[in-house]
Design a protein around this motif. Structure first.
Motif, PDB file in Angstrom:
ATOM      1  N   PHE A  57       0.832  -1.197   0.000  1.00 38.67           N
ATOM      2  CA  PHE A  57       0.000   0.000   0.000  1.00 38.67           C
ATOM      3  C   PHE A  57       0.869   1.251   0.000  1.00 38.67           C
ATOM      4  CE2 PHE A  57      -2.755  -3.219   1.873  1.00 38.67           C
ATOM      5  CZ  PHE A  57      -3.904  -3.039   1.109  1.00 38.67           C
ATOM      6  N   PRO A  58       0.432   2.306  -0.681  1.00 38.52           N
ATOM      7  CA  PRO A  58       1.225   3.535  -0.724  1.00 38.52           C
ATOM      8  C   PRO A  58       1.333   4.211   0.639  1.00 38.52           C
ATOM      9  CG  PRO A  58      -0.831   3.811  -1.952  1.00 38.52           C
ATOM     10  CD  PRO A  58      -0.794   2.407  -1.465  1.00 38.52           C
ATOM     11  N   GLU A  59       2.542   4.651   0.948  1.00 37.74           N
ATOM     12  CA  GLU A  59       2.839   5.376   2.183  1.00 37.74           C
ATOM     13  C   GLU A  59       3.707   6.574   1.838  1.00 37.74           C
ATOM     14  OE1 GLU A  59       4.921   2.933   4.970  1.00 37.74           O
ATOM     15  OE2 GLU A  59       3.328   1.437   5.063  1.00 37.74           O
ATOM     16  N   ILE A  60       3.703   7.532   2.725  1.00 37.49           N
ATOM     17  CA  ILE A  60       4.548   8.715   2.571  1.00 37.49           C
ATOM     18  C   ILE A  60       5.844   8.477   3.341  1.00 37.49           C
ATOM     19  CG2 ILE A  60       4.757  11.189   3.000  1.00 37.49           C
ATOM     20  CD1 ILE A  60       2.579  10.466   0.942  1.00 37.49           C
ATOM     21  N   ASP A  61       6.974   8.765   2.691  1.00 37.32           N
ATOM     22  CA  ASP A  61       8.281   8.642   3.341  1.00 37.32           C
ATOM     23  C   ASP A  61       8.938  10.018   3.352  1.00 37.32           C
ATOM     24  OD1 ASP A  61      10.806   8.112   4.270  1.00 37.32           O
ATOM     25  OD2 ASP A  61      11.194   6.455   2.894  1.00 37.32           O
ATOM     26  N   PHE A  62       8.801  10.703   4.471  1.00 33.20           N
ATOM     27  CA  PHE A  62       9.349  12.052   4.601  1.00 33.20           C
ATOM     28  C   PHE A  62      10.868  12.076   4.700  1.00 33.20           C
ATOM     29  CE2 PHE A  62       4.986  12.926   6.313  1.00 33.20           C
ATOM     30  CZ  PHE A  62       4.598  13.779   5.295  1.00 33.20           C
ATOM     31  N   LYS A  63      11.510  10.922   4.861  1.00 34.38           N
ATOM     32  CA  LYS A  63      12.971  10.901   4.864  1.00 34.38           C
ATOM     33  C   LYS A  63      13.510  11.207   3.470  1.00 34.38           C
ATOM     34  CE  LYS A  63      12.608   7.184   7.690  1.00 34.38           C
ATOM     35  NZ  LYS A  63      12.502   5.847   7.379  1.00 34.38           N
ATOM     36  N   ILE A  64      12.661  11.086   2.469  1.00 30.43           N
ATOM     37  CA  ILE A  64      13.051  11.363   1.083  1.00 30.43           C
ATOM     38  C   ILE A  64      12.922  12.854   0.783  1.00 30.43           C
ATOM     39  CG2 ILE A  64      12.478  10.949  -1.349  1.00 30.43           C
ATOM     40  CD1 ILE A  64      11.447   8.160  -0.423  1.00 30.43           C
ATOM     41  N   ASP A  65      11.791  13.435   1.140  1.00 33.06           N
ATOM     42  CA  ASP A  65      11.512  14.839   0.825  1.00 33.06           C
ATOM     43  C   ASP A  65      10.196  15.227   1.496  1.00 33.06           C
ATOM     44  OD1 ASP A  65      11.798  17.390  -0.302  1.00 33.06           O
ATOM     45  OD2 ASP A  65      12.105  16.648  -2.332  1.00 33.06           O
ATOM     46  N   GLU A  66       9.659  16.358   1.091  1.00 36.76           N
ATOM     47  CA  GLU A  66       8.420  16.885   1.658  1.00 36.76           C
ATOM     48  C   GLU A  66       7.245  16.713   0.699  1.00 36.76           C
ATOM     49  OE1 GLU A  66       8.044  21.397   1.339  1.00 36.76           O
ATOM     50  OE2 GLU A  66      10.157  21.065   0.790  1.00 36.76           O
ATOM     51  N   CYS A  67       6.043  16.872   1.220  1.00 33.11           N
ATOM     52  CA  CYS A  67       4.845  16.898   0.385  1.00 33.11           C
ATOM     53  C   CYS A  67       4.583  18.351   0.005  1.00 33.11           C
ATOM     54  CB  CYS A  67       3.639  16.336   1.133  1.00 33.11           C
ATOM     55  SG  CYS A  67       2.130  16.320   0.149  1.00 33.11           S
ATOM     56  N   THR A  68       4.421  18.591  -1.288  1.00 34.81           N
ATOM     57  CA  THR A  68       4.136  19.941  -1.770  1.00 34.81           C
ATOM     58  C   THR A  68       2.644  20.157  -1.979  1.00 34.81           C
ATOM     59  OG1 THR A  68       4.431  19.278  -4.064  1.00 34.81           O
ATOM     60  CG2 THR A  68       6.383  20.149  -2.901  1.00 34.81           C
ATOM     61  N   PHE A  69       1.854  19.143  -1.675  1.00 37.29           N
ATOM     62  CA  PHE A  69       0.405  19.196  -1.848  1.00 37.29           C
ATOM     63  C   PHE A  69       0.027  19.530  -3.290  1.00 37.29           C
ATOM     64  CE2 PHE A  69       1.308  20.466   2.620  1.00 37.29           C
ATOM     65  CZ  PHE A  69       0.865  19.306   3.222  1.00 37.29           C
ATOM     66  N   CYS A  70       0.755  18.913  -4.214  1.00 32.81           N
ATOM     67  CA  CYS A  70       0.553  19.155  -5.650  1.00 32.81           C
ATOM     68  C   CYS A  70      -0.728  18.515  -6.183  1.00 32.81           C
ATOM     69  CB  CYS A  70       1.756  18.652  -6.450  1.00 32.81           C
ATOM     70  SG  CYS A  70       1.950  16.846  -6.449  1.00 32.81           S
ATOM     71  N   GLN A  71      -1.302  17.591  -5.443  1.00 35.35           N
ATOM     72  CA  GLN A  71      -2.550  16.903  -5.770  1.00 35.35           C
ATOM     73  C   GLN A  71      -2.421  15.895  -6.911  1.00 35.35           C
ATOM     74  OE1 GLN A  71      -5.781  19.718  -6.216  1.00 35.35           O
ATOM     75  NE2 GLN A  71      -5.105  20.882  -4.453  1.00 35.35           N
ATOM     76  N   GLN A  72      -1.215  15.616  -7.354  1.00 34.79           N
ATOM     77  CA  GLN A  72      -1.045  14.665  -8.456  1.00 34.79           C
ATOM     78  C   GLN A  72      -1.491  13.262  -8.055  1.00 34.79           C
ATOM     79  OE1 GLN A  72      -0.339  15.514 -11.600  1.00 34.79           O
ATOM     80  NE2 GLN A  72      -0.411  17.597 -10.799  1.00 34.79           N
ATOM     81  N   CYS A  73      -1.283  12.882  -6.798  1.00 37.86           N
ATOM     82  CA  CYS A  73      -1.720  11.546  -6.338  1.00 37.86           C
ATOM     83  C   CYS A  73      -3.242  11.446  -6.383  1.00 37.86           C
ATOM     84  CB  CYS A  73      -1.185  11.255  -4.944  1.00 37.86           C
ATOM     85  SG  CYS A  73      -1.593  12.484  -3.691  1.00 37.86           S
ATOM     86  N   VAL A  74      -3.912  12.509  -5.993  1.00 33.19           N
ATOM     87  CA  VAL A  74      -5.377  12.541  -6.015  1.00 33.19           C
ATOM     88  C   VAL A  74      -5.881  12.399  -7.441  1.00 33.19           C
ATOM     89  CG1 VAL A  74      -7.415  13.947  -5.497  1.00 33.19           C
ATOM     90  CG2 VAL A  74      -5.454  13.991  -3.944  1.00 33.19           C
ATOM     91  N   ASN A  75      -5.279  13.157  -8.351  1.00 34.86           N
ATOM     92  CA  ASN A  75      -5.712  13.143  -9.752  1.00 34.86           C
ATOM     93  C   ASN A  75      -5.441  11.814 -10.437  1.00 34.86           C
ATOM     94  OD1 ASN A  75      -6.466  15.833  -9.421  1.00 34.86           O
ATOM     95  ND2 ASN A  75      -4.507  16.598 -10.155  1.00 34.86           N
ATOM     96  N   ALA A  76      -4.396  11.113 -10.043  1.00 35.50           N
ATOM     97  CA  ALA A  76      -4.017   9.858 -10.692  1.00 35.50           C
ATOM     98  C   ALA A  76      -4.828   8.654 -10.198  1.00 35.50           C
ATOM     99  CB  ALA A  76      -2.532   9.582 -10.471  1.00 35.50           C
ATOM    100  N   CYS A  77      -5.397   8.759  -9.016  1.00 31.83           N
ATOM    101  CA  CYS A  77      -6.072   7.614  -8.396  1.00 31.83           C
ATOM    102  C   CYS A  77      -7.441   7.351  -9.024  1.00 31.83           C
ATOM    103  CB  CYS A  77      -6.239   7.847  -6.899  1.00 31.83           C
ATOM    104  SG  CYS A  77      -6.994   6.445  -6.052  1.00 31.83           S
ATOM    105  N   PRO A  78      -7.669   6.117  -9.493  1.00 35.39           N
ATOM    106  CA  PRO A  78      -8.964   5.789 -10.081  1.00 35.39           C
ATOM    107  C   PRO A  78     -10.052   5.470  -9.039  1.00 35.39           C
ATOM    108  CG  PRO A  78      -7.517   3.898 -10.225  1.00 35.39           C
ATOM    109  CD  PRO A  78      -6.709   5.022  -9.620  1.00 35.39           C
ATOM    110  N   GLU A  79      -9.677   5.347  -7.775  1.00 38.70           N
ATOM    111  CA  GLU A  79     -10.637   4.986  -6.730  1.00 38.70           C
ATOM    112  C   GLU A  79     -11.196   6.246  -6.058  1.00 38.70           C
ATOM    113  OE1 GLU A  79     -11.458   1.843  -6.594  1.00 38.70           O
ATOM    114  OE2 GLU A  79      -9.868   1.418  -8.034  1.00 38.70           O
TER     115      GLU A  79
END
Length: 159
Positions: A57-79
């Motif tokens: 399942f998708p998780e956020i890993d903040f050790k990589i970087d930050e969330c910019t709240f770009c909404q791309q994940c929302v737009n890409a999700c078919p559910e």
């Protein structure tokens, strides 16, 4: 007890995870019941912080970087697992652990420098390193403070 019964018990007693899910996931759903693990959110994340977590399942890993709240994940999700993006993206906030270098007497303000929201401030004290304080109201839970922390003392978690 048979191994089939043990497997069934494990299936129905899934442990709750503290994983941070993508922003705007509906609070009223059980994410692991609704997400199909199609992975469409992973490659579109502009900071590449969405990773495959436990069970795929998708998780956020903040050790990589930050969330910019770009909404791309929302737009890409078919559910239909996301809320309206006009609301607060999630109920997570940054917290500072005892391993913070400032608590050890070492002058460090890398988290403050990374925080665009100015949610992290430092209080000065004579003869001591300045100590961090997080303004919970100003913190968006973006995680910008996590990756630059040299002592991995900042966690972003559910409040």
């Amino acid at each position: 007890m048979s191994s089939i019964n043990q497997s069934r018990r494990r299936l129905f007693s899934r442990k709750k995870t503290d994983a941070v899910r993508p922003p705007w996931v509906k609070q009223t759903i059980e994410f692991t019941d609704e997400c199909t693990r199609c992975d469409k959110c992973i490659p579109v994340c502009e900071t590449q912080i969405i990773v495959k977590g436990e069970g795929g399942f998708p998780e956020i890993d903040f050790k990589i970087d930050e969330c910019t709240f770009c909404q791309q994940c929302v737009n890409a999700c078919p559910e239909a697992i996301f809320e309206n993006t006009d609301i607060t993206p999630w109920q997570i906030k940054a917290t500072i652990q005892d391993s913070c270098m400032a608590y050890q007497g070492i002058w460090c303000q890398s988290c403050k420098d990374a925080c665009d929201q100015r949610a992290i401030s430092f209080s000065l004290a004579i003869g001591k390193a300045p100590l961090p304080k997080i303004d919970i109201e100003a913190c968006t839970g973006c995680g910008a403070c996590v990756a630059p922390c040299p002592s991995t003392a900042i966690l972003v978690r559910h409040v």
